[in-house]
Design a protein around this motif. Sequence first.
Motif, short mmCIF file in Angstrom:
data_model
loop_
_atom_site.label_atom_id
_atom_site.label_comp_id
_atom_site.label_asym_id
_atom_site.label_seq_id
_atom_site.Cartn_x
_atom_site.Cartn_y
_atom_site.Cartn_z
N UNK A 3 0.98 -1.28 0.22
CA UNK A 3 -0.22 0.04 0.02
C UNK A 3 0.64 1.34 0.02
N UNK A 4 1.77 1.25 0.96
CA UNK A 4 2.64 2.58 0.82
C UNK A 4 3.63 2.73 -0.48
N UNK A 5 4.13 1.26 -0.91
CA UNK A 5 4.99 1.49 -1.96
C UNK A 5 4.04 2.11 -3.00
N UNK A 6 2.64 1.63 -3.05
CA UNK A 6 1.99 2.72 -4.39
C UNK A 6 1.90 3.79 -4.24
N UNK A 7 1.62 4.24 -2.85
CA UNK A 7 1.41 5.64 -2.51
C UNK A 7 2.63 6.32 -2.92
N UNK A 8 3.73 5.98 -2.62
CA UNK A 8 5.01 6.53 -2.93
C UNK A 8 5.25 6.68 -4.39
N UNK A 9 4.97 5.72 -4.93
CA UNK A 9 4.96 5.58 -6.55
C UNK A 9 4.12 6.53 -6.97
N UNK A 10 2.95 6.76 -6.65
CA UNK A 10 2.00 7.58 -7.24
C UNK A 10 2.47 9.09 -6.98
N UNK A 11 3.02 9.34 -5.81
CA UNK A 11 3.26 10.80 -5.35
C UNK A 11 4.33 11.13 -6.35
N UNK A 12 5.46 10.46 -6.62
CA UNK A 12 6.58 10.58 -7.28
C UNK A 12 6.31 10.78 -9.09
N UNK A 13 5.52 9.72 -9.31
CA UNK A 13 5.03 9.81 -10.66
C UNK A 13 4.29 11.15 -10.78
N UNK A 14 3.45 11.59 -10.02
CA UNK A 14 2.65 12.83 -10.69
C UNK A 14 3.52 14.22 -10.35
N UNK A 15 4.21 14.07 -9.13
CA UNK A 15 5.09 15.40 -8.85
C UNK A 15 6.25 15.33 -8.98
N UNK A 16 7.15 14.18 -9.24
CA UNK A 16 8.57 14.36 -9.47
C UNK A 16 8.96 13.66 -10.57
N UNK A 17 8.15 13.32 -11.90
CA UNK A 17 8.35 12.57 -12.74
C UNK A 17 8.88 13.39 -14.05
N UNK A 18 8.21 13.23 -15.13
CA UNK A 18 8.78 13.76 -16.31
C UNK A 18 8.50 15.21 -16.20
N UNK A 19 7.59 15.75 -15.79
CA UNK A 19 7.49 17.17 -15.61
C UNK A 19 6.96 17.58 -14.28
N UNK A 20 7.79 18.78 -13.71
CA UNK A 20 7.53 18.96 -12.43
C UNK A 20 7.21 20.56 -12.40
N UNK A 21 7.06 21.05 -11.24
CA UNK A 21 6.91 22.46 -10.74
C UNK A 21 6.81 22.61 -9.31
N UNK A 22 6.78 23.67 -8.87
CA UNK A 22 6.95 23.81 -7.36
C UNK A 22 5.93 23.30 -6.61
N UNK A 23 4.36 23.56 -7.16
CA UNK A 23 3.35 23.32 -6.59
C UNK A 23 3.45 21.79 -6.35
N UNK A 24 3.79 21.22 -7.34
CA UNK A 24 3.39 19.83 -7.29
C UNK A 24 4.71 19.13 -6.38
N UNK A 25 5.82 19.76 -6.36
CA UNK A 25 6.99 19.20 -5.63
C UNK A 25 6.80 19.79 -3.93
N UNK A 26 6.21 20.81 -3.83
CA UNK A 26 5.64 21.01 -2.59
C UNK A 26 4.58 20.16 -1.60
N UNK A 27 3.84 19.79 -2.66
CA UNK A 27 2.69 18.78 -2.34
C UNK A 27 3.05 17.80 -2.02
N UNK A 28 4.03 17.01 -3.14
CA UNK A 28 4.84 15.94 -2.81
C UNK A 28 5.74 15.62 -1.54
N UNK A 29 6.37 16.88 -1.04
CA UNK A 29 7.28 16.91 0.21
C UNK A 29 6.16 16.73 1.31
#
Length: 500
Positions: free
Chosen positions: A420-446
């Motif tokens: 369950x956690x592996x999937x959550x980490x995977x989704x957080x990184x994929x959406x926010x620290x993947x191919x396309x990034x911005x400050x809003x997404x990265x702060x949210x990931x943090x």
Amino acid sequence: MIDQFDIVVIGSGIAGLTTALAAAPKRVALITRGALSRDGSSRWAQGGIAAAIGADDTPLLHAQDTLVAGQYLNDRSAVDRLTSVAPQTVRWLAAIGAQFDTRENARHEKRFVLGREAAHSRARIVHAGGDASGAEIMRALAKAVGDAGHITVFEQSQASDLLTAHERICGAAVRGPQGDFAIAAAAVVLATGGIGALYRYTTNPSTADGSGIALALRAGAVLSDMEFVQFHPTALAPLSGHSGQLPLLTEALRGAGAILINAGGRRFMLAHSPAAELAPRDVVARAVWAELERGGQVFLDARKAVGAAFPQRFPTVFAACQVRGIDPREQPIPVVPAEHYLMGGVRVDVHAASSLPGLYAVGECACSGVHGANRLASNSLLEGLVFGRELGVHLARGNVSTASHIAEFTPRNIEPATQERAQKIGDVLWRNAGLVRDATGLFSAREQLAALLHDCAEAAQDADRIRVAQSIVDAALARRDSIGAHYRRDAVAANTAASG
Ligand SMILES: Cc1cc2nc3c(=O)[nH]c(=O)nc-3n(C[C@H](O)[C@H](O)[C@H](O)COP(=O)(O)OP(=O)(O)OC[C@H]3O[C@@H](n4cnc5c(N)ncnc54)[C@H](O)[C@@H]3O)c2cc1C
């Protein structure tokens, strides 16, 4: 129980096996999570190894291509070391038994068949079994390790902690099939591979979860370049809801003329780059991502370009398609981009030494600076070989002499990672620290990662994964411009030059 060795190598990919072999006659303990040579990314490699072997090629040209791909953020001396010994390193591999694809010239002499990949100015990729290079190279290295008297292999064994004495790393705690034990050694070498398993989609196996980087972090080692994560544009799309390792559709398919189309059958890459499907890997990957973000689907169409020859020319890809019930001779192949390679990692110097005395790192988990902001295709097997050999020789030449004595150790009670956690980490990184990034997404990931960490036991593998994920997010936040594989849509693009 505490075993004594001269050197502990953690990981049995190309970097770990090469280091262990080159360290003779020192006594080496080789620890690996699964079966020797079969549990890391190395055996999955398709394209091959880059080396300036062709008559029209030189190490200098190879170095220049590497620097352009890396956007000149590379360490120039590391690049020169890598490219200058590449030809002799490939010949060494052939000499120990790796069967590369060759053809006879007019004088009946065997010559390597050299492939060409994106961002290489010459044909310089040595390969084996068509697209089965990694499997053949690892077969040859594993045989050499089996024949070597100085290496003791511990399979199904996971390094769970680094041991410290007198302000040096002096061994590793290990969880094996028979329980916990420790290995004391004067040098500990991390050769634990990449981080792909932290992302929702990856070409890497599940062992590539950054566990070696997490061990180094816990011990206080310095990491570098963690924002530079390379994504491959064409992995075989998963069935709905599936995540984790996806089969790679090698770049050579696009090199052979396969095109990318959307669900409407329209070719879209020409709108992104005059080089279309042969544009730099990160440009193609972002274009595929954009199509998917619009809610569409993307396919790699090799019907015209490869057609009936598919099973012979790309046997590995053909087999993967068949498992999914796809016949690429007659159907376009559904694709998604996927995490492929980490350019950053444990920061090391010219001798592969980390910031902690006694701790070394080599291969994908290390940041030698050789790749800069983006890796040139087929330079990573080479990196494991060249820097692994250099490190093994360096340690064998008396740079380690006495193994530290450890009287006792406390095993780390690691809790296995949860799905369950592996999937959550995977989704957080994929959406926010993947191919396309911005400050809003990265702060949210943090924030999301901090909340996940808060709910984890200190010793859990989930906590290790989250800390490595945090290091990616923090590095991506700190670098505000777009360069190489690190693309910030909220930045004015500084550079868009070629990558590998
Ligand atoms: C599908 C695919 C295709 C690729 N194609 C190419 C290519 O054509 N050319 C190229 O140059 N590169 C290619 N790459 C990249 C290249 O394969 C990798 O970068 C390289 O193999 C990494 O080698 P390594 O030895 O550093 O790590 P790996 O081969 O990943 O080995 C890591 C090892 O560490 C072990 N390990 C991890 N954590 C622990 C722990 N805590 N305790 C014990 N053991 C541990 C693992 O079990 C494994 O044995 C490809 C990668 C993939 C996934």
